[in-house]
Design an enzyme around this catalytic site. Sequence first.
Site, PDB file in Angstrom:
ATOM      1  CE  LYS A  12       2.344 -48.411 -13.871  1.00 58.31           C
ATOM      2  NZ  LYS A  12       3.247 -47.849 -14.897  1.00 58.31           N
ATOM      3  CE  LYS A  48      12.711 -53.201 -13.448  1.00 56.55           C
ATOM      4  NZ  LYS A  48      13.030 -53.407 -14.850  1.00 56.55           N
ATOM      5  CG  ASP A  58       4.066 -44.437 -16.345  1.00 55.83           C
ATOM      6  OD1 ASP A  58       3.306 -45.410 -16.495  1.00 55.83           O
ATOM      7  OD2 ASP A  58       5.175 -44.341 -16.901  1.00 55.83           O
ATOM      8  CG  HIS A  73       7.468 -48.937 -11.391  1.00 60.01           C
ATOM      9  ND1 HIS A  73       6.705 -50.057 -11.194  1.00 60.01           N
ATOM     10  CD2 HIS A  73       7.277 -48.584 -12.686  1.00 60.01           C
ATOM     11  CE1 HIS A  73       6.090 -50.367 -12.332  1.00 60.01           C
ATOM     12  NE2 HIS A  73       6.420 -49.481 -13.246  1.00 60.01           N
ATOM     13  CE  LYS A  89       7.886 -42.750 -19.930  1.00 64.21           C
ATOM     14  NZ  LYS A  89       8.128 -44.188 -19.733  1.00 64.21           N
TER      15      LYS A  89
HETATM   16  C1  BG6 Z   1       6.130 -49.018 -16.815  1.00 68.65           C
HETATM   17  C2  BG6 Z   1       5.766 -47.623 -17.197  1.00 68.65           C
HETATM   18  O1  BG6 Z   1       5.390 -49.421 -15.698  1.00 68.65           O
HETATM   19  O2  BG6 Z   1       7.500 -49.091 -16.513  1.00 68.65           O
HETATM   20  C3  BG6 Z   1       6.600 -47.161 -18.366  1.00 68.65           C
HETATM   21  O3  BG6 Z   1       4.395 -47.547 -17.521  1.00 68.65           O
HETATM   22  C4  BG6 Z   1       8.070 -47.358 -18.103  1.00 68.65           C
HETATM   23  O4  BG6 Z   1       6.325 -45.800 -18.689  1.00 68.65           O
HETATM   24  C5  BG6 Z   1       8.352 -48.758 -17.589  1.00 68.65           C
HETATM   25  O5  BG6 Z   1       8.773 -47.122 -19.300  1.00 68.65           O
HETATM   26  C6  BG6 Z   1       9.790 -48.907 -17.130  1.00 68.65           C
HETATM   27  O6  BG6 Z   1      10.054 -50.247 -16.831  1.00 68.65           O
HETATM   28  P1  BG6 Z   1      11.517 -50.846 -17.011  1.00 68.65           P
HETATM   29  O7  BG6 Z   1      11.407 -52.236 -16.511  1.00 68.65           O
HETATM   30  O8  BG6 Z   1      11.848 -50.746 -18.465  1.00 68.65           O
HETATM   31  O9  BG6 Z   1      12.421 -49.980 -16.184  1.00 68.65           O
END
Ligand code: BG6
Length: 478
Positions: free
Chosen positions: A143, A177, A230, A235, A326
């Site tokens: 991505k 995951k 993002d 996700h 965040k």
């Molecule tokens: C990424 C995003 O795809 O996923 C990030 O670009 C984010 O901004 C991250 O921090 C989070 O992934 P995880 O696995 O740490 O929850």
Amino acid sequence: IPVDPFDLVIFGATGDLSTGKILPGLYRRDADGQLPEAARIVGAARSPMGDEDFRTLVRAAIHAAIPEKKRDREAIERFLTRLSYVAVDATGEDGWPELAAKMRPDVVQAYYFSVGPGLFGALAERLHAHGMNAETCRIVVEKPFGHDLASARALNATLAEHFDEHQIYRIDHYLGKETVQNLMAVRFANMLFEPLWKAQYVDHIQITVAETVGVAGRGGYYDKSGAMRDMVQNHMMQLLCLIAMEPPYAFEPDAVRDEKLKVIRALDPVRPADLVRGQYRAGGGMGSYHDDVEAPDSRTESFVALKAHVSNWRWKGTPFYLRTGKRLRARTSEIAVTFKDPPHSIFGDQEGHRANLLVIRLQPNEGIKLKVTIKEPGPGGMRLIEVPLDMSFAEALGPGAQEIPDAYERLIMDVIRGNQTLFMRGDEVEAAWAWTDPIIAAWEARGDRPQPYDPGGSGPEDALMLLHRDGRRWREIR
Ligand code: BG6
């Protein structure tokens, strides 16, 4: 499950994703004995470097990513012998003949595009031009897959000129995951939940992906994306799909992806009143979002909360509340399914008597918890209390259990196995953008500014109101 011998080329091999996740992940698979003797990994990037220098860089990357007590010196050295390096120019001709000559025709050939999206098209084209796109080759695309529907379509079209859909592995690492896959096992390998998994019995669903980190270091990318692009478009959307989808006829790529696609298409447009955007302030010794992206006027959101509706027979009337941000209180990702109250309480109105709740925790402390109401033990009469039926994976599997592999490790092994179940299909990505685009266009047209929120909390006040006004509450972020 063992994998076949392979040649894996990592484009962008010296970048953060490659050195932080992909290569340490491959090392772990190797140390676990999963890589066949004949597996080879080729690093490819623009800067000239010899094989030995590349190995030195990867050794350091493994040291940085894996704590000392989990490293095995011999296994690291063995892993490094699998590595070589070619300097290639993604947009020119340099290095391509050398790379092509390295590929062995009789093993699985995979090309991981761990580069900026601006180079995806050029890499696909070069691979094709140099005959590295045979039926059995695969490409892995990171991505962001597009910035909006138009760019995602254009990218799909470019990739389709050079590779078939069955050769394209679009990564969403959330699908790798452990708990995300367990979600499918819980839903589709048990009789207990599925009959209740519908609007009639489910009051609402909350999906939270909270992070403590800010955007410092990736401001250039992030400020052009924001939380919606993002995290939500990919996700969070994938999590929503797995929760909401109908049982696929088999755990097979197109069976699963067809069902996910139907969910995305059934999503209603989000009303402006059902969406809250936030941006973190300075605090706790850390800078504000504006400081982090070095753009004092930026209106990009670092937090989104929204209420979504899946308009189909199963879900009509059950809201899905999504929130991600965040610099929040804790790093927590979880899905919480709140069931409805029993139709009548024979015990009267009692404190402690709450609706059943199923919490699927992605991180940290992966596990699944079901809250049920029982009688408080003892002679105090018929007093009800809520207790959790807890299945923390670490505890359930015991100390001798294998460590849960990182999402990337699992996904890369699936690429080699040729299993696309946990990868996004092109139409899925486009449908997700088709839902996201109008939401973004609407706030851009209004010129909305995100609401500031304090770091270390749970986002802007209005995000709390989003649920309060429906008589509900977010689960605490902890
Ligand atoms: C990424 C995003 O795809 O996923 C990030 O670009 C984010 O901004 C991250 O921090 C989070 O992934 P995880 O696995 O740490 O929850």
